[in-house]
Write a protein that holds these residues in place. Structure first.
Motif, mmCIF file in Angstrom:
data_model
loop_
_atom_site.group_PDB
_atom_site.id
_atom_site.type_symbol
_atom_site.label_atom_id
_atom_site.label_comp_id
_atom_site.label_asym_id
_atom_site.label_seq_id
_atom_site.Cartn_x
_atom_site.Cartn_y
_atom_site.Cartn_z
ATOM 1 N N THR A 192 -28.254 -14.740 -9.951
ATOM 2 C CA THR A 192 -29.307 -14.308 -9.017
ATOM 3 C C THR A 192 -30.555 -15.158 -9.184
ATOM 4 O O THR A 192 -31.175 -15.589 -8.202
ATOM 5 N N LYS A 193 -30.925 -15.431 -10.425
ATOM 6 C CA LYS A 193 -32.105 -16.243 -10.685
ATOM 7 C C LYS A 193 -31.925 -17.666 -10.148
ATOM 8 O O LYS A 193 -32.829 -18.214 -9.502
ATOM 9 N N ILE A 200 -36.935 -12.265 -1.167
ATOM 10 C CA ILE A 200 -37.521 -12.671 -2.448
ATOM 11 C C ILE A 200 -39.027 -12.810 -2.257
ATOM 12 O O ILE A 200 -39.484 -13.698 -1.530
ATOM 13 N N ASP A 201 -39.803 -11.943 -2.895
ATOM 14 C CA ASP A 201 -41.269 -12.007 -2.798
ATOM 15 C C ASP A 201 -41.717 -12.081 -1.346
ATOM 16 O O ASP A 201 -42.511 -12.942 -0.940
ATOM 17 N N LEU A 242 -32.887 -21.331 -3.255
ATOM 18 C CA LEU A 242 -33.389 -21.013 -1.918
ATOM 19 C C LEU A 242 -34.861 -21.405 -1.766
ATOM 20 O O LEU A 242 -35.280 -21.851 -0.688
ATOM 21 N N MET A 243 -35.648 -21.238 -2.819
ATOM 22 C CA MET A 243 -37.049 -21.654 -2.761
ATOM 23 C C MET A 243 -37.144 -23.174 -2.604
ATOM 24 O O MET A 243 -37.988 -23.695 -1.868
ATOM 25 N N ILE A 282 -31.328 -12.143 2.093
ATOM 26 C CA ILE A 282 -31.936 -11.907 0.781
ATOM 27 C C ILE A 282 -33.443 -11.915 0.965
ATOM 28 O O ILE A 282 -33.985 -12.769 1.680
ATOM 29 N N HIS A 306 -32.105 -17.746 -6.335
ATOM 30 C CA HIS A 306 -33.483 -17.648 -5.859
ATOM 31 C C HIS A 306 -34.193 -19.000 -5.985
ATOM 32 O O HIS A 306 -34.923 -19.415 -5.066
ATOM 33 N N GLU A 307 -33.991 -19.666 -7.100
ATOM 34 C CA GLU A 307 -34.615 -20.985 -7.284
ATOM 35 C C GLU A 307 -34.085 -21.984 -6.262
ATOM 36 O O GLU A 307 -34.845 -22.791 -5.714
ATOM 37 N N GLN A 319 -40.273 -13.097 1.135
ATOM 38 C CA GLN A 319 -39.659 -14.201 1.879
ATOM 39 C C GLN A 319 -38.202 -13.833 2.165
ATOM 40 O O GLN A 319 -37.507 -13.275 1.314
ATOM 41 N N SER A 332 -26.528 -10.361 -1.376
ATOM 42 C CA SER A 332 -27.279 -10.155 -0.139
ATOM 43 C C SER A 332 -26.947 -8.815 0.485
ATOM 44 O O SER A 332 -26.204 -8.006 -0.071
#
Length: 442
Positions: A416-417, A289-290, A423-424, A287, A420-421, A292, A266
């Motif tokens: 990182t991947k 992401i797209d 957090l989504m 962070i 992100h998953e 967001q 972050s």
């Protein structure tokens, strides 16, 4: 009138009382009294009463409304998170006193008073009243704008208690209020004495006496204002947490590498040092992401002990997990470099995962570059060597854990991947909860 008395006689009240009816006209009042005796039983417990006023030969009813049961109760409600950023700016007690003295001394007597003694006592009373107000009004503003702890969000309530100690916040506000009341009382007393002076000299003496008394009180008890200034400074610096924004909370033992991962994942820049409890509070990063935005929090480490023995830093971590909607990134150090044995880490991990098992969860094994060498073996691990789950944990950590090394960037892309998953998924959980809350409200 005869019809009115007949109506009252029909109520059958078993007592003797005088009925007093007063008709109000534009010129005078005419009371009429007539004794009424009743010896029969009363069959109605409650009699509804009303009044009527004669205005221009017509009756106007005046309804008697019952006072609300909640009129004396405060209408305040629980604050949403972010109350610390709304705190007023507190001036040091010295600045408040000096400013009040300057303004009070500029107050002039009322124009048109020819008598010297009257003019002097008028000036003295007005200056003392002005000084009293200039000292008391800022204090009253602080008391009105600092929120009561019981109306704060549970997370912010925990921050106050863990940062300053139980009851300290309320005690400081109470002392500020006591100082305000004393200033008002002494100011009014000396202003009244000054207004009663019989000569110019007496008025000047009482003015100086009142000024000295107010200054003495404020200098002696003004430390409460400075303590409130310190509280406001600390609370205003607390990180702002958005309850509608998905949050990732890094949890684990002290010195396992949480702060390094926060810097890696972050915008947060916590202090990174090779000793326990480097993190002295809640540190926040973000962070994107797209398009967001998400929050990442670094928390103080947890040791193997019961809640009663935990320090305020550890309780702060538990408060975040208890009161904020967070996903958990639990960090493990199997190398032994953190200073806490894998066995003890395992026990803390089992406790936290059981207590907060409803949170979304991701396990990370940090410092995996050190695991290629021989790990440190702790004496405390021998007692439970036959425990299969513990033995497995020492070798590979929790099932599904990601191995990461910040030093050589091993596993960083995978972490990182996964973050992100996670957090989504947390964002979807928050959105669904918001929909459920709105449905319940409607």
């Amino acid at each position: 009138m005869r019809g009115a008395f007949s109506l009252l006689e029909s109520c059958q009240i078993p007592c003797t009382r005088f009925l007093s009816t007063t008709f109000r006209f534009s010129r005078g009042c005419y009371p009429m009294q007539r004794p009424i005796k009743h010896n029969t039983l009363c069959f109605c417990r409650n009699v509804q009463t009303f009044t009527r006023e004669v205005v221009k030969a017509s009756y106007l009813s005046t309804p008697q409304t019952k006072p609300s049961k909640h009129t004396d109760q405060p209408s305040e409600k629980v604050e949403s998170i972010g109350a610390f950023q709304k705190l007023p700016m507190v001036m040091p007690s010295v600045d408040i006193l000096q400013s009040a003295l300057r303004k009070a001394k500029r107050v002039l007597p009322t124009k048109g008073i020819a008598n010297i003694a009257k003019r002097e006592r008028n000036r003295g009373a007005k200056q003392l009243d002005a000084l009293m107000k200039e000292l008391a009004i800022p204090l009253r503003g602080y008391l009105e704008n600092f929120p009561k702890r019981i109306y704060l969000h549970p997370y912010e309530r925990s921050l106050i208690e863990l940062t300053f100690g139980a009851g300290h916040y309320e005690e400081v506000l109470k002392k500020v209020d006591a100082l305000r009341k004393k200033v008002v009382s002494v100011g009014k007393e000396h202003a009244s004495l000054c207004a009663q002076s019989l000569s110019k000299r007496e008025a000047e003496e009482r003015l100086n006496e009142g000024l000295e008394k107010l200054q003495e009180i404020f200098k002696r008890e003004g430390q409460a204002v400075d303590n409130l200034l310190y509280i406001a400074k600390i609370l205003r610096a607390m990180p702002v947490v958005d309850l509608e924004m998905p949050t990732l909370c890094l949890v684990g033992a002290p010195n396992v590498g949480k702060s390094s991962l926060v810097r890696l994942l972050s915008t947060g820049k916590p202090e990174v040092c090779n000793y326990p409890f480097t993190t002295r509070g809640i540190l926040m990063g973000h962070i994107a992401i797209d398009y967001q935005h998400f929050q990442v929090t670094d928390t103080p480490g947890l040791l193997k002990r019961c809640d009663e023995d935990r320090n305020n830093l550890e309780m702060l971590t538990l408060a975040v997990l208890s009161h904020l909607p967070t996903a958990i990134l639990y960090v493990h150090d199997l190398s032994g470099e953190c200073g806490m044995s894998p066995s003890d880490q395992f026990m803390v991990y089992k406790e936290i995962s059981k207590r907060f098992g409803d949170h979304l969860w991701l396990d990370v094994i940090s410092k995996c570059d050190l695991l290629k060498e021989s790990p440190v073996v702790f004496i405390t691990e021998d007692g439970e060597a036959d425990h299969l789950e513990l033995a497995k944990y020492r070798k590979i950590g929790p099932e599904g854990a990601i191995r990461v090394s910040v030093k050589n960037e091993e596993g960083v892309n995978e972490l990182t991947k996964k973050v992100h998953e996670l957090l989504m998924a947390q964002m979807g959980r928050i959105s669904s909860k918001s929909v459920q809350d709105s449905v319940q409200v409607t």
